[in-house]
Design a protein around this motif. Structure first.
Motif, mmCIF file in Angstrom:
data_model
loop_
_atom_site.group_PDB
_atom_site.id
_atom_site.type_symbol
_atom_site.label_atom_id
_atom_site.label_comp_id
_atom_site.label_asym_id
_atom_site.label_seq_id
_atom_site.Cartn_x
_atom_site.Cartn_y
_atom_site.Cartn_z
ATOM 1 N N TYR A 1 0.829 -1.203 0.000
ATOM 2 C CA TYR A 1 0.000 0.000 0.000
ATOM 3 C C TYR A 1 0.864 1.253 0.000
ATOM 4 C CZ TYR A 1 -3.390 -3.517 1.418
ATOM 5 O OH TYR A 1 -4.173 -4.648 1.475
ATOM 6 N N MET A 2 1.912 1.238 0.787
ATOM 7 C CA MET A 2 2.789 2.400 0.861
ATOM 8 C C MET A 2 3.429 2.732 -0.480
ATOM 9 S SD MET A 2 4.778 1.653 4.453
ATOM 10 C CE MET A 2 4.107 2.185 6.039
ATOM 11 N N PHE A 3 3.665 1.701 -1.292
ATOM 12 C CA PHE A 3 4.324 1.901 -2.588
ATOM 13 C C PHE A 3 3.444 1.388 -3.739
ATOM 14 C CE2 PHE A 3 7.844 1.912 0.422
ATOM 15 C CZ PHE A 3 8.576 3.013 -0.007
ATOM 16 N N CYS A 4 2.141 1.678 -3.644
ATOM 17 C CA CYS A 4 1.225 1.123 -4.649
ATOM 18 C C CYS A 4 1.422 1.718 -6.034
ATOM 19 C CB CYS A 4 -0.221 1.269 -4.197
ATOM 20 S SG CYS A 4 -0.722 2.957 -3.803
ATOM 21 N N ASN A 5 2.113 2.830 -6.145
ATOM 22 C CA ASN A 5 2.386 3.417 -7.459
ATOM 23 C C ASN A 5 3.847 3.261 -7.883
ATOM 24 O OD1 ASN A 5 -0.189 4.275 -8.070
ATOM 25 N ND2 ASN A 5 0.075 6.275 -7.103
ATOM 26 N N VAL A 6 4.613 2.476 -7.171
ATOM 27 C CA VAL A 6 6.034 2.350 -7.480
ATOM 28 C C VAL A 6 6.221 1.710 -8.852
ATOM 29 C CG1 VAL A 6 6.401 0.053 -6.453
ATOM 30 C CG2 VAL A 6 8.265 1.722 -6.464
ATOM 31 N N GLU A 7 7.230 2.139 -9.569
ATOM 32 C CA GLU A 7 7.470 1.642 -10.931
ATOM 33 C C GLU A 7 8.645 0.681 -10.999
ATOM 34 O OE1 GLU A 7 7.782 5.072 -13.407
ATOM 35 O OE2 GLU A 7 5.653 5.604 -13.185
ATOM 36 N N LYS A 8 9.111 0.247 -9.839
ATOM 37 C CA LYS A 8 10.177 -0.744 -9.764
ATOM 38 C C LYS A 8 9.712 -1.880 -8.863
ATOM 39 C CE LYS A 8 13.765 2.794 -10.306
ATOM 40 N NZ LYS A 8 14.955 3.454 -9.703
ATOM 41 N N ALA A 9 10.503 -2.925 -8.798
ATOM 42 C CA ALA A 9 10.148 -4.067 -7.947
ATOM 43 C C ALA A 9 10.805 -3.943 -6.577
ATOM 44 C CB ALA A 9 10.562 -5.372 -8.617
ATOM 45 N N ILE A 10 9.989 -4.114 -5.545
ATOM 46 C CA ILE A 10 10.456 -4.212 -4.164
ATOM 47 C C ILE A 10 10.137 -5.639 -3.727
ATOM 48 C CG2 ILE A 10 10.171 -3.379 -1.801
ATOM 49 C CD1 ILE A 10 9.211 -0.694 -3.049
ATOM 50 N N VAL A 11 11.164 -6.385 -3.344
ATOM 51 C CA VAL A 11 11.015 -7.826 -3.132
ATOM 52 C C VAL A 11 11.427 -8.201 -1.718
ATOM 53 C CG1 VAL A 11 11.714 -10.112 -3.916
ATOM 54 C CG2 VAL A 11 11.483 -8.253 -5.573
ATOM 55 N N LEU A 12 10.538 -8.891 -1.019
ATOM 56 C CA LEU A 12 10.871 -9.423 0.296
ATOM 57 C C LEU A 12 11.195 -10.905 0.168
ATOM 58 C CD1 LEU A 12 8.568 -7.070 0.782
ATOM 59 C CD2 LEU A 12 8.741 -7.861 3.143
ATOM 60 N N THR A 13 12.190 -11.325 0.923
ATOM 61 C CA THR A 13 12.513 -12.749 0.985
ATOM 62 C C THR A 13 13.178 -13.051 2.320
ATOM 63 O OG1 THR A 13 13.394 -14.618 -0.279
ATOM 64 C CG2 THR A 13 14.852 -12.722 -0.007
ATOM 65 N N GLY A 14 13.365 -14.321 2.566
ATOM 66 C CA GLY A 14 14.007 -14.775 3.794
ATOM 67 C C GLY A 14 14.305 -16.247 3.645
ATOM 68 N N SER A 15 14.293 -16.978 4.733
ATOM 69 C CA SER A 15 14.562 -18.413 4.640
ATOM 70 C C SER A 15 14.003 -19.110 5.862
ATOM 71 C CB SER A 15 16.064 -18.685 4.516
ATOM 72 O OG SER A 15 16.741 -18.345 5.717
ATOM 73 N N GLN A 16 13.842 -20.411 5.747
ATOM 74 C CA GLN A 16 13.411 -21.238 6.869
ATOM 75 C C GLN A 16 14.614 -21.762 7.655
ATOM 76 O OE1 GLN A 16 10.348 -20.621 7.472
ATOM 77 N NE2 GLN A 16 9.173 -22.440 6.918
ATOM 78 N N ILE A 17 15.781 -21.749 7.013
ATOM 79 C CA ILE A 17 17.027 -22.201 7.641
ATOM 80 C C ILE A 17 18.070 -21.107 7.452
ATOM 81 C CG2 ILE A 17 18.843 -23.972 7.628
ATOM 82 C CD1 ILE A 17 16.759 -25.890 6.432
ATOM 83 N N PRO A 18 18.815 -20.733 8.484
ATOM 84 C CA PRO A 18 19.793 -19.645 8.370
ATOM 85 C C PRO A 18 20.760 -19.847 7.208
ATOM 86 C CG PRO A 18 19.515 -20.255 10.664
ATOM 87 C CD PRO A 18 18.757 -21.282 9.866
ATOM 88 N N ILE A 19 21.127 -18.761 6.579
ATOM 89 C CA ILE A 19 21.991 -18.822 5.405
ATOM 90 C C ILE A 19 23.390 -19.320 5.765
ATOM 91 C CG2 ILE A 19 22.980 -16.485 5.466
ATOM 92 C CD1 ILE A 19 22.210 -16.327 2.431
#
Length: 361
Positions: A98-116
């Motif tokens: 919602y905060m970036f609903c007009n953004v023209e680039k990709a904002i990507v969240l990720t993580g992991s189930q096991i530490p890197i």
């Protein structure tokens, strides 16, 4: 060469063993960089820590800190990646959508189930896939990348506490998949995009996605986070709890009802207390405890009665999406007609289906 900024907020992906159990370690930027060295020559990646939390400790004010960090840097990069703990990632992804609903680039969240840092971690692949997604000029908006899949930020739902394939896209097509470092956008997502209308055409807003809560508010003490009460219906629910909601000054209520949006309408005290909330101008929204298909308040008596009271439908929004949406809206306006209008408008893919009494069950 595409430039990607990776912002770290903690989470399992950067966790290390401690006497208290796994917890996010100090700045691990060098280790993270070493894990993605195979992308060198294709992407110029910069790491920057924001804060370092287990995502169970994330609070709403943290979303505004992340927002301001993104706003500060996004013009200098082709895309943004946010490393985040998995437990509350769906909330953060929805709010940032919602905060970036007009953004023209990709904002990507990720993580992991096991530490890197662990040999069997899923974090390395998730991080690489997120970088590839963030840099892909075909995508704009907020997404979650996990276990080969790309999902809309307002649609992710964590279905498993330990399985590496932890997330599903709820009531919405998967945006894409990543195979052998190549991104494939799904036809279903392309078709869905064709149906969606630019929110500016509906709301007549120039910068609604970016104007609520200024940088100075975040830096100072004037940031006011709306109080929203999550109410889960259970057999034997005591309606006196609604008096507490009024007393404590909550500005919105989201009900996780049964099935298509049911609550025990045979309980007259519950109806009276609920009506009192609504007459005070407090938006009350009916969501569902079901993962799929959403709410239809026109089917059963228990939903029709709720609708007649003035309870609003969450349609097919996830609980995470409607909770953050209401919080975001209340940060923009306190006008009930505007609150209702924004809630019922598809801002960034959170609403795909608005059930009516003509729908089959």
């Amino acid at each position: 060469m595409k430039r990607v900024l990776v912002l770290t907020t903690g989470g399992t992906i950067v966790s290390l063993r401690s006497k208290e159990g796994l917890k996010p370690g100090d700045d691990l930027s060098q280790m993270l960089f070493n894990k993605i060295i195979s992308l060198a020559g294709e992407y110029d990646v910069t790491f920057e820590p924001i804060f370092n939390k287990d995502s169970s400790n994330i609070i709403p004010s943290d979303w505004y800190i992340v927002k301001e960090t993104i706003r500060k840097h996004i013009d200098k990069y082709d895309g943004i990646v946010i490393l985040h703990g998995t437990d509350t990632m769906s909330y953060s992804a929805a709010m940032l959508s919602y905060m970036f609903c007009n953004v023209e680039k990709a904002i990507v969240l990720t993580g992991s189930q096991i530490p890197i840092a662990f040999d069997n971690s899923d974090g390395v692949k998730n991080l690489k896939d997120a970088i590839i997604t963030a840099a892909d000029g075909r995508l704009s908006g907020v997404f979650v990348v996990f276990h080969d899949k790309i999902m809309k930020g307002t649609r992710v739902y964590k279905r498993s506490s330990i399985n590496k394939d932890a997330y599903i896209s709820c009531n919405y097509p998967y945006v894409g998949v990543i195979k052998e470092r190549k991104l494939y956008i799904t036809d279903d997502y392309k078709r869905m995009q064709e149906k969606e209308v630019d929110i500016k055409e509906i709301l007549g807003a120039n910068d609604i996605c970016l104007n609520n809560q200024s940088t100075s508010a975040v830096a100072g003490k004037t940031l006011k986070i709306p109080k929203i009460f999550m109410l889960k219906m259970v057999p034997g629910f005591e309606p006196g709890l609604l008096d507490y909601i009024l007393k404590e000054g909550y500005q919105g209520v989201i009900i996780e009802g049964y099935g298509l949006g049911g609550m025990p309408v045979a309980n007259m005290q519950l109806l009276e207390n609920m009506e009192r909330l609504i007459k005070r101008g407090i938006p009350v929204i009916m969501a569902t405890q079901c993962v799929y298909d959403g709410v239809n308040l026109d089917t059963y008596e228990v939903g029709v009665t709720a609708g007649r009271l003035g309870i609003l439908s969450a349609y097919d929004m996830t609980t995470e999406a409607v909770y953050t949406k209401l919080m975001w809206i209340l940060g923009i306006t306190d006008s009930y007609p505007e609150i209702k209008k924004f809630l019922q408008t598809n801002i960034c893919g959170e609403i795909a289906v608005k059930h009516t009494n003509n729908d089959e069950i």
